[in-house]
Design a protein around this motif. Structure first.
Motif, PDB file in Angstrom:
ATOM      1  N   HIS A  36       0.839  -1.203   0.000  1.00  0.00           N
ATOM      2  CA  HIS A  36       0.000   0.000   0.000  1.00  0.00           C
ATOM      3  C   HIS A  36       0.873   1.251   0.000  1.00  0.00           C
ATOM      4  O   HIS A  36       0.656   2.173  -0.779  1.00  0.00           O
ATOM      5  N   ASP A  41      -2.237  -0.934  -5.525  1.00  0.00           N
ATOM      6  CA  ASP A  41      -3.680  -0.744  -5.408  1.00  0.00           C
ATOM      7  C   ASP A  41      -4.332  -1.955  -4.736  1.00  0.00           C
ATOM      8  O   ASP A  41      -3.670  -2.917  -4.360  1.00  0.00           O
ATOM      9  N   LEU A  42      -5.639  -1.876  -4.583  1.00  0.00           N
ATOM     10  CA  LEU A  42      -6.371  -2.950  -3.910  1.00  0.00           C
ATOM     11  C   LEU A  42      -6.254  -4.281  -4.641  1.00  0.00           C
ATOM     12  O   LEU A  42      -6.213  -5.337  -4.015  1.00  0.00           O
ATOM     13  N   LYS A  46      -5.093  -7.684  -2.975  1.00  0.00           N
ATOM     14  CA  LYS A  46      -5.954  -8.876  -3.066  1.00  0.00           C
ATOM     15  C   LYS A  46      -5.180 -10.067  -3.629  1.00  0.00           C
ATOM     16  O   LYS A  46      -5.244 -11.165  -3.093  1.00  0.00           O
ATOM     17  N   ILE A  54     -11.934  -8.154  -3.626  1.00  0.00           N
ATOM     18  CA  ILE A  54     -11.263  -6.888  -3.317  1.00  0.00           C
ATOM     19  C   ILE A  54     -11.893  -6.265  -2.082  1.00  0.00           C
ATOM     20  O   ILE A  54     -11.226  -5.563  -1.328  1.00  0.00           O
ATOM     21  N   SER A  58     -10.088  -4.265   0.833  1.00  0.00           N
ATOM     22  CA  SER A  58     -10.478  -2.872   1.060  1.00  0.00           C
ATOM     23  C   SER A  58     -10.908  -2.627   2.503  1.00  0.00           C
ATOM     24  O   SER A  58     -10.503  -1.644   3.122  1.00  0.00           O
ATOM     25  N   THR A  62      -7.104  -0.512   3.788  1.00  0.00           N
ATOM     26  CA  THR A  62      -7.035   0.746   3.047  1.00  0.00           C
ATOM     27  C   THR A  62      -6.578   1.942   3.866  1.00  0.00           C
ATOM     28  O   THR A  62      -6.217   2.953   3.303  1.00  0.00           O
TER      29      THR A  62
END
Length: 98
Positions: A36, A41-42, A46, A54, A58, A62
Motif C-alpha cells: 500500500h 492498489d487494492l 488482493k 477486493i 479494502s 485501506t
C-alpha cells in the motif's frame, strides 16, 4: 501436519537470524502495508494475499498508513485546475469602471 512443519521451520529460521518474535499473520499485514505504501492498489493487495474479493482487502487494509492516505489525497487535489496567481513581475490588470 504440513502447516505445522512450515510453522516450525519459520520459527527456526527466525531464531537463527536472531529476529524478534513475529508470527506469519503479522508478516502478511506488514507486507500488505508495504504494498500500500509503495503505491500498490487494492487489486495488488488482493492478489498478494490471495483474498477472494477486493472488498475484503479494502475493508482491512485501506487506511493503515495515514501518511500514505494523505499523500494520495494531495496528489488527487493537485490534479484540480487552479486559477493562476499574479506574480510580482506581471502587471496588474486595469479595472474597468462602468
Amino acid at each position: 501436519m504440513t502447516s505445522l512443519f512450515r510453522l516450525d521451520e519459520f520459527r527456526r529460521i527466525c531464531r537463527r537470524a536472531d529476529l524478534p518474535p513475529i508470527n506469519l499473520r503479522d508478516l502478511r499485514h506488514c507486507a500488505t502495508t508495504l504494498i500500500h505504501a509503495g503505491g500498490g492498489d487494492l487489486h495488488a493487495i488482493k492478489e498478494t494475499l490471495r483474498h477472494s474479493t477486493i472488498k475484503l482487502a479494502s475493508d482491512t487494509y485501506t487506511s493503515l498508513l495515514k501518511e500514505v492516505d494523505l499523500e494520495i489525497v494531495e496528489r488527487a487535489a493537485a490534479l484540480v485546475p487552479r486559477a493562476r496567481r499574479a506574480t510580482s513581475e506581471e502587471a496588474p490588470r486595469p479595472t474597468v469602471q462602468p
